[in-house]
Design an enzyme around this catalytic site. Structure first.
Site, PDB file in Angstrom:
ATOM      1  CG  LEU A 212      29.511  19.289  36.415  1.00  0.00           C
ATOM      2  CD1 LEU A 212      28.676  18.284  36.668  1.00  0.00           C
ATOM      3  CD2 LEU A 212      29.045  20.287  36.257  1.00  0.00           C
TER       4      LEU A 212
ATOM      5  CB  THR B 168      41.978  37.419  31.583  1.00  0.00           C
ATOM      6  OG1 THR B 168      41.891  39.435  32.354  1.00  0.00           O
ATOM      7  CG2 THR B 168      42.676  36.936  31.552  1.00  0.00           C
ATOM      8  CG  ASP B 169      41.352  42.901  31.336  1.00  0.00           C
ATOM      9  OD1 ASP B 169      41.509  41.777  32.722  1.00  0.00           O
ATOM     10  OD2 ASP B 169      39.849  44.478  32.246  1.00  0.00           O
ATOM     11  CD  GLU B 170      42.352  39.702  36.277  1.00  0.00           C
ATOM     12  OE1 GLU B 170      43.466  39.259  37.190  1.00  0.00           O
ATOM     13  OE2 GLU B 170      41.126  40.023  36.561  1.00  0.00           O
TER      14      GLU B 170
ATOM     15  CE1 TYR C  33      42.381  33.611  35.762  1.00  0.00           C
ATOM     16  CE2 TYR C  33      42.662  35.706  35.964  1.00  0.00           C
ATOM     17  CZ  TYR C  33      42.041  34.866  34.821  1.00  0.00           C
ATOM     18  OH  TYR C  33      40.809  35.179  33.939  1.00  0.00           O
TER      19      TYR C  33
ATOM     20  CE  LYS D 295      42.301  33.010  30.510  1.00  0.00           C
ATOM     21  NZ  LYS D 295      41.084  31.528  30.169  1.00  0.00           N
TER      22      LYS D 295
END
Ligand code: TYD
Length: 334
Positions: free
Chosen positions: A35, A124-126, A148, A152
């Protein structure tokens, strides 16, 4: 089947929990979520009394909390818990390292220790970096360019290494940009929709000609469901629609859907190190597992805008408190 959805109170995680409960009677879903600002149990208020659903507050980077849950026996983990917003990673990278790297390590250790039959890592594609032409397939080199995407990529490398070294049954997925109901209003589509509903301007970074590929949340949930049942462990799957458009095109569609015009666009300073284009080759998922997206961008966007229009109080609560401070900070820095 006992499924642990980490980050289940966030945008994608809550959509996945809804999807699982809607499509399967014989599931038990545990939502494990810390949270943070993006996690909101309100996203699950309609199913909170469903006997197949349970919430546990916990951080994936905390070994003890993870052990407590996983040691009781889990058939599948889907890891949605992540810090995901590029602009935040530029301002405050630390949380990205903790959750997206250390958190993944902690989950992999628990899977190894308690012999969980399968874990799906949502990525992610990033990680492939900016792709100026052509497409990235699952064999393309990782070239992350933001804290970021670097975090990942590191998490994905850990997954791969745990499969090779310890035989951990992990499958990695790389997805294009998601959109749909419950997305925190900091990402392009919900931020712009909410601003326009309030008749505020929308901050287009640079020239607005950066290209993103978009997938509606339900299509993504179906892909994850299929991959978790039929995908090969140790492998990665790209999840894409081929629908690639410049940000300005998305912006103009949103202007039209909310009854606004170009005067609501504010061109602001570009994001530092802004990736110009992402494009995924998702043939492996389509050819091997038979997945196809079912929602067109226009339909998905219309559903999304409608959802934000009818959930104004949800938006207001998201935009108060911590988020408001962040918003201010972001704009002061430009
Ligand atoms: P975003 O939704 O943050 O996703 P990502 O950076 O992970 O692709 O941004 C999508 C695109 O929209 C990206 O090119 C940055 C751009 N953008 C803006 O122009 N203005 C904004 O206020 C935001 C949040 C994003």
């Amino acid at each position: 089947m006992k499924i642990l959805v980490t980050g289940g109170a966030g945008f994608m995680g809550s959509n996945m929990i809804h999807y699982l409960l809607k499509n399967y009677n014989d599931v038990e879903v545990i939502n494990f979520d810390f949270l943070t600002y993006a996690g909101n149990l309100e996203n699950l208020s309609d199913i909170q009394n469903d006997p197949r659903y349970r919430f546990i507050k916990g951080n994936i980077a905390d070994e003890k909390s993870v052990d407590d849950v996983v040691s009781k026996g889990i058939d599948l983990i889907i890891n949605y818990a992540a810090e995901t917003h590029v602009d935040r990673s530029i301002m405050e990278p630390r949380a990205f390292i903790d959750t997206n790297i250390y958190g993944v390590y902690t989950l992999l250790e628990a899977v190894k220790k308690y012999k969980v039959p399968r874990i799906i890592q949502i990525s992610t594609d990033e990680v492939y970096g900016a792709v100026m032409e052509g497409e990235s397939d699952e064999k393309s080199q990782f070239e992350p360019r933001s804290p970021y995407s670097a975090s990942k990529a590191a998490g994905d490398h850990l997954c791969h290494s745990y499969h090779v070294t310890f035989g951990v049954p992990v499958i990695m997925t790389h997805s294009v940009n998601f959109y749909g109901p419950f997305q925190f209003p900091e990402k392009l589509i919900p931020l712009f929709t909410c601003n326009l509903m309030d008749r505020k301007k929308v901050p287009v970074y640079g020239d607005g000609m950066q290209i993103r590929e978009w997938i509606f949340t339900e299509d993504h949930c179906r892909a994850i469901d299929l991959i978790s049942q039929k995908g090969n462990v140790g492998e990665a799957y790209n999840i894409g629609t081929g629908h690639r458009v410049p940000n300005l095109d998305v912006t103009r569609k949103l202007l039209e859907m909310t009854g606004c015009d170009d005067s609501h666009i504010e061109y602001v300073k570009d994001r530092v190190g802004h990736d110009r284009r992402y494009a995924l080759n998702s043939q492996k998922l389509r050819m091997e597992l038979g997945w196809e997206p079912q929602t067109s961008f226009d339909d998905g966007l219309a559903k999304t805008v409608e959802w934000y229009k009818t959930n104004q109080s949800w938006v207001n609560r998201c935009r108060s408190g911590e988020y408001a401070n962040y918003y201010e900070k972001q704009y002061i820095k430009r």
